[in-house]
Motif scaffolding. Structure first.
Motif, mmCIF file in Angstrom:
data_model
loop_
_atom_site.group_PDB
_atom_site.id
_atom_site.type_symbol
_atom_site.label_atom_id
_atom_site.label_comp_id
_atom_site.label_asym_id
_atom_site.label_seq_id
_atom_site.Cartn_x
_atom_site.Cartn_y
_atom_site.Cartn_z
ATOM 1 N N ILE A 216 37.093 46.064 55.279
ATOM 2 C CA ILE A 216 36.977 45.373 56.560
ATOM 3 C C ILE A 216 35.931 46.038 57.453
ATOM 4 O O ILE A 216 35.078 45.368 58.060
ATOM 5 N N LEU A 217 35.973 47.364 57.551
ATOM 6 C CA LEU A 217 34.992 48.070 58.385
ATOM 7 C C LEU A 217 33.575 47.884 57.858
ATOM 8 O O LEU A 217 32.628 47.765 58.635
ATOM 9 N N ASP A 223 27.729 44.964 57.546
ATOM 10 C CA ASP A 223 27.185 43.619 57.297
ATOM 11 C C ASP A 223 27.093 42.798 58.573
ATOM 12 O O ASP A 223 26.471 41.727 58.575
ATOM 13 N N GLY A 224 27.741 43.229 59.653
ATOM 14 C CA GLY A 224 27.642 42.543 60.940
ATOM 15 C C GLY A 224 28.404 41.233 61.017
ATOM 16 O O GLY A 224 28.048 40.352 61.818
ATOM 17 N N LYS A 225 29.458 41.079 60.206
ATOM 18 C CA LYS A 225 30.237 39.835 60.208
ATOM 19 C C LYS A 225 31.244 39.846 61.359
ATOM 20 O O LYS A 225 31.714 40.891 61.799
ATOM 21 N N THR A 226 31.599 38.639 61.835
ATOM 22 C CA THR A 226 32.653 38.515 62.843
ATOM 23 C C THR A 226 34.009 38.633 62.162
ATOM 24 O O THR A 226 34.118 38.580 60.929
ATOM 25 N N GLN A 227 35.063 38.779 62.977
ATOM 26 C CA GLN A 227 36.406 38.885 62.408
ATOM 27 C C GLN A 227 36.785 37.600 61.668
ATOM 28 O O GLN A 227 37.459 37.655 60.630
ATOM 29 N N VAL A 228 36.347 36.470 62.170
ATOM 30 C CA VAL A 228 36.634 35.183 61.511
ATOM 31 C C VAL A 228 35.946 35.137 60.149
ATOM 32 O O VAL A 228 36.536 34.721 59.139
ATOM 33 N N GLU A 229 34.681 35.574 60.084
ATOM 34 C CA GLU A 229 33.951 35.573 58.809
ATOM 35 C C GLU A 229 34.588 36.527 57.810
ATOM 36 O O GLU A 229 34.683 36.229 56.610
ATOM 37 N N VAL A 230 35.049 37.683 58.301
ATOM 38 C CA VAL A 230 35.720 38.636 57.427
ATOM 39 C C VAL A 230 37.020 38.037 56.903
ATOM 40 O O VAL A 230 37.360 38.174 55.715
ATOM 41 N N GLN A 240 45.179 39.370 61.146
ATOM 42 C CA GLN A 240 45.347 40.485 60.207
ATOM 43 C C GLN A 240 44.094 41.367 60.184
ATOM 44 O O GLN A 240 44.187 42.597 60.131
ATOM 45 N N VAL A 241 42.966 40.710 60.207
ATOM 46 C CA VAL A 241 41.708 41.472 60.228
ATOM 47 C C VAL A 241 41.658 42.344 61.473
ATOM 48 O O VAL A 241 41.309 43.533 61.408
ATOM 49 N N SER A 242 42.012 41.763 62.638
ATOM 50 C CA SER A 242 41.979 42.515 63.887
ATOM 51 C C SER A 242 42.935 43.705 63.838
ATOM 52 O O SER A 242 42.585 44.812 64.260
#
Length: 259
Positions: A216-217, A223-230, A240-242
């Motif tokens: 996740i990190l 990679d600069g992805k948002t939490q939604v993209e992750v 869950q990502v958050s």
């Protein structure tokens, strides 16, 4: 005494100068083995040595050392000169003196470079001196390259090869306080001991995370992805990502603070 300059204990303002007639007579006597004439020739041509070593005064060498080496070249020139040839002694002596100095610089350089590079460097320096006199200014590397028909890169490398090495502790500026050294000008402000320690501490803290937290990190901050993209990439919810992201960052902070 005003204008007095001493090299190897010799007061250069009091050096004798021989006339051409005196030179011719002393050269013939020295050729016949007259030691006194030979000594007079050496003393009478020390100014010639000084004029030659001035060409090498920007190499960072001790002037006394260059003067002594130049005197060896002068003695060799006196010993080998044939007064019966229709050649002025200075015409014969200057290349002999310069050659002796060049050998000394080549053999005693702090940085060893190949003979071929040094030969190119001396050609470049001679060309630079001649072009400076002709143009009334210092020529560019491109102009020297064209004059000698040598690639520009080779000219630059040759000049770098004969530059005197500089100590990192040499002062470049001082204004009453602590001097500014070469190290202050060229030091790496990013790769310091503190930054390396910080990097190692963070790396160890990252390695201690769970595989999912590392993933996740990496997706978030490398990679600069948002939490939604992750979340979409991993097939989990954004919540869950958050939660995992906050937990991983908290664990790393705790590990760093302990270290």
């Amino acid at each position: 005494m005003q204008g007095k300059v001493e090299i190897c204990g010799v007061n250069t303002s009091k050096l004798t100068v021989l006339s051409q007639k005196e030179m011719d007579a002393l050269l013939r006597r020295a050729k016949d083995g007259d030691a006194a004439a030979r000594e007079a020739l050496i003393e009478g041509n020390l100014r010639l040595v000084l004029s030659v070593i001035q060409r090498f005064d920007k190499r960072g060498e001790n002037p006394d050392d260059l003067f002594q080496v130049g005197c060896i070249g002068l003695i060799k020139a006196i010993s080998n000169f044939d007064p019966d040839k229709q050649v002025r002694f200075s015409t014969y002596g200057v290349p002999m003196i310069a050659g002796e100095v060049r050998r000394y610089l080549r053999d005693n350089s702090a940085i060893r470079v190949s003979r071929s590079i040094r030969d190119v460097a001396y050609r470049v320096l001679q060309c630079k001196e001649a072009m400076t006199t002709r143009l009334g200014r210092e020529p560019t590397l491109e102009e020297i390259s064209r004059e000698l028909d040598i690639p520009l890169e080779e000219v630059s490398q040759a000049l770098d090869a004969v530059c005197a090495p500089v100590s990192l502790y040499d002062p470049v500026y001082a204004d009453g306080g602590d001097p500014l050294t070469v190290m202050d000008q060229v030091r790496d402000t990013r790769n310091t001991e503190a930054s390396w320690m910080e990097h190692i501490t963070l790396r160890n803290a990252f390695r201690a995370l769970q595989p999912r937290e590392k993933q996740i990190l990496s997706l978030r901050f490398y990679d600069g992805k948002t939490q939604v993209e992750v979340a979409n990439t991993l097939g989990i919810s954004q919540a869950q990502v958050s939660r995992l992201e906050k937990g991983a960052i908290s664990a790393m902070r705790k590990s760093v603070s302990i270290s």
